[in-house]
Design a protein around this motif. Structure first.
Motif, short mmCIF file in Angstrom:
data_model
loop_
_atom_site.label_atom_id
_atom_site.label_comp_id
_atom_site.label_asym_id
_atom_site.label_seq_id
_atom_site.Cartn_x
_atom_site.Cartn_y
_atom_site.Cartn_z
N PRO A 148 0.81 -1.22 0.00
CA PRO A 148 0.00 0.00 0.00
C PRO A 148 0.85 1.28 0.00
O PRO A 148 0.34 2.35 -0.30
CB PRO A 148 -0.82 -0.11 1.29
N HIS A 149 2.13 1.13 0.33
CA HIS A 149 3.01 2.31 0.36
C HIS A 149 3.94 2.37 -0.85
O HIS A 149 4.71 3.32 -0.99
CB HIS A 149 3.82 2.32 1.66
N GLN A 150 3.89 1.38 -1.69
CA GLN A 150 4.70 1.30 -2.93
C GLN A 150 6.17 1.67 -2.67
O GLN A 150 6.75 2.50 -3.37
CB GLN A 150 4.11 2.24 -4.01
N LYS A 151 6.75 1.04 -1.65
CA LYS A 151 8.09 1.45 -1.20
C LYS A 151 9.18 1.33 -2.26
O LYS A 151 9.94 2.28 -2.46
CB LYS A 151 8.50 0.62 0.02
N SER A 152 9.25 0.18 -2.95
CA SER A 152 10.34 0.00 -3.93
C SER A 152 10.21 1.02 -5.06
O SER A 152 11.19 1.61 -5.50
CB SER A 152 10.32 -1.40 -4.56
N LEU A 153 8.99 1.21 -5.49
CA LEU A 153 8.74 2.12 -6.60
C LEU A 153 9.09 3.56 -6.21
O LEU A 153 9.74 4.29 -6.96
CB LEU A 153 7.27 2.00 -6.99
N ILE A 166 6.53 11.92 -1.86
CA ILE A 166 5.86 11.30 -3.01
C ILE A 166 4.56 10.62 -2.62
O ILE A 166 4.52 9.88 -1.64
CB ILE A 166 6.78 10.24 -3.67
N LEU A 167 3.52 10.86 -3.39
CA LEU A 167 2.30 10.07 -3.30
C LEU A 167 2.00 9.53 -4.70
O LEU A 167 2.14 10.25 -5.68
CB LEU A 167 1.11 10.93 -2.84
N LEU A 168 1.63 8.25 -4.77
CA LEU A 168 1.31 7.66 -6.07
C LEU A 168 -0.19 7.40 -6.16
O LEU A 168 -0.84 7.09 -5.15
CB LEU A 168 2.08 6.36 -6.28
N GLY A 169 -0.74 7.55 -7.35
CA GLY A 169 -2.17 7.34 -7.52
C GLY A 169 -2.50 6.60 -8.80
O GLY A 169 -1.64 6.38 -9.66
N ASN A 170 -3.77 6.23 -8.92
CA ASN A 170 -4.29 5.56 -10.10
C ASN A 170 -4.45 6.61 -11.22
O ASN A 170 -5.52 7.13 -11.48
CB ASN A 170 -5.63 4.91 -9.73
N PRO A 182 -7.41 5.43 -1.05
CA PRO A 182 -7.72 4.03 -0.76
C PRO A 182 -6.40 3.28 -0.53
O PRO A 182 -5.41 3.56 -1.22
CB PRO A 182 -8.40 3.53 -2.03
N PRO A 183 -6.36 2.34 0.42
CA PRO A 183 -5.09 1.70 0.77
C PRO A 183 -4.37 1.04 -0.41
O PRO A 183 -3.16 1.15 -0.52
CB PRO A 183 -5.47 0.66 1.82
N GLN A 232 2.62 -1.50 -10.25
CA GLN A 232 3.88 -1.25 -9.54
C GLN A 232 5.03 -1.98 -10.23
O GLN A 232 6.12 -1.44 -10.39
CB GLN A 232 3.76 -1.68 -8.07
N GLU A 233 4.76 -3.22 -10.65
CA GLU A 233 5.79 -4.02 -11.31
C GLU A 233 6.24 -3.41 -12.63
O GLU A 233 7.44 -3.26 -12.89
CB GLU A 233 5.20 -5.40 -11.61
N ARG A 234 5.26 -3.04 -13.47
CA ARG A 234 5.60 -2.49 -14.79
C ARG A 234 6.34 -1.16 -14.67
O ARG A 234 7.27 -0.88 -15.42
CB ARG A 234 4.33 -2.29 -15.63
N ALA A 235 5.93 -0.33 -13.73
CA ALA A 235 6.58 0.97 -13.55
C ALA A 235 8.01 0.78 -13.06
O ALA A 235 8.94 1.45 -13.52
CB ALA A 235 5.78 1.82 -12.56
#
Ligand SMILES: *Cc1c(COP(=O)(O)O)cnc(C)c1O
Length: 350
Positions: free
Chosen positions: A55-60, A75-79, A237-238, A246-249
């Protein structure tokens, strides 16, 4: 200048009082392959996507922070940027009482999101050369104005805003200034992320949809002071950024050469398109562009649009936008697509 605690004062009271949902994976910080996960009611059989994403997308975030020179807590990531922009409304703008300022002609989503969130959209037109009208903006801003949306390079005009004008807005306005940099990687200007250091009311949004070639995965980025990010996280949303995205990015960020190469090719295509368009008899004006598209004024946009459509080429008619009568917007395509467009334009009846 902004006073201590001004961010919190800008946040809607309901959001200030909110306790965010705590997801099962919040308590586990991502280390240790030996763990047995019986906490989130997932299906235990491995398919690659049977687990909830981070939910925190740490690696990305770590990779993005390295690329853009900011810390992960900025940084905040979104859809998509669309979600990021919507979160900004929901955190800072009280429905039926607050307002935002937008600068037409510009990206249509700001007005749509203002409408959805029942927030007044005060429009201060760009100057005739498509720059922000700084006195007009600052005079119109009042205590209900929470956010000013700037888009640089601007869609649909393609030009970047003069840094001195952006600076005057940042320094003269006590609310948030959001700069939408969806097209920044096509620009010769460096962008405004380095200014985050000295401007706590600055928010910069970017996206994987344009230069990174990943519109399909829906990933938008917000850069801002950690305090702003913390409030946005309370409302998101969490699991708003799914695992495949996340993987593709992450993969794209580990192969930046490909992105850089494509940007170079798109910029070369832009020059080719720009020069070619100047030679088309019914083209009245080709606007300067810092983005991956070219705005063009023609004799009759509706006619040219439908002629192109008949030949199988889809472009955007922007004539309904303020100051954009009889304009078409052409996205830079592959070298072949650009040539087909120019050849087709040359054959249209004048
Ligand atoms: C294309 C575009 C975006 C991208 O939005 P996503 O939701 O990230 O795909 C954002 N802002 C502007 C001005 C755009 O033109």
């Amino acid at each position: 200048m902004q006073k201590e605690g001004f961010i919190e004062a800008l946040v809607r009271p309901t959001v200030r009082a909110l306790t965010p949902y705590s997801s099962a994976r919040d308590e586990y910080d991502g280390q240790g392959n030996e763990m047995i996960f019986l906490d989130a009611n997932e299906n235990p059989f491995d398919s690659g996507v049977n687990r909830y994403p981070d939910p925190h997308q740490k690696s990305l975030k770590k990779e993005i922070s390295r690329l853009r020179g900011v810390s992960p807590d900025q940084i905040l990531l979104g859809n998509g940027s669309d979600e990021v922009l919507d979160l900004l409304f929901r955190v800072f703008c009280e429905p039926h009482s607050d307002s935002v300022i937008t600068l037409p002609p510009t990206y249509g989503m700001y007005a749509v999101l203002a409408g959805i969130n029942a927030v007044e959209n005060v429009q201060i037109p760009l100057t005739p050369d498509f720059q922000p009208d700084v006195p007009g903006i600052l005079n119109r801003a009042d205590k209900h104005t929470k956010i000013i949306f700037l888009c640089s390079p601007n869609n649909p005009t393609g030009n970047s805003f003069e840094p001195s004008r952006v600076l005057s807005i940042l320094e003269g306005f006590p609310g948030l200034v959001v700069i939408d940099e969806a097209y920044i990687d096509f620009s010769e200007n460096g962008g405004f992320v380095p200014m985050l250091k000295n401007h706590p009311n600055l928010v910069v949004t970017q996206t994987f949809s344009k230069a990174f070639g990943l519109a399909g995965i829906r990933l938008g980025i917000c850069f801002a002071a950690p305090e702003i990010i913390t409030f946005l996280k309370r409302v998101k949303p969490p699991y708003n950024v799914n695992g495949l995205t996340q993987e593709r990015a992450y993969t794209a960020l580990s192969n930046l050469d490909k992105v850089t190469r494509e940007i170079q090719e798109i910029k070369a295509g832009r020059t080719h398109l720009h020069n070619g368009l100047m030679r088309i008899p019914f083209v009245v004006e080709v606007f300067p562009t810092d983005a991956n598209f070219v705005l063009v004024r023609v004799d009759d946009a509706r006619l040219r649009y439908s002629q192109l459509m008949e030949k199988g080429i889809v472009v955007r008619d922007r004539s309904s936008q303020l100051g954009c009568a009889n304009t078409l917007r052409f996205t830079v395509g592959t070298p072949e697509e650009n040539s087909v467009l120019l050849n087709t334009l040359e054959t249209l009846d004048t």
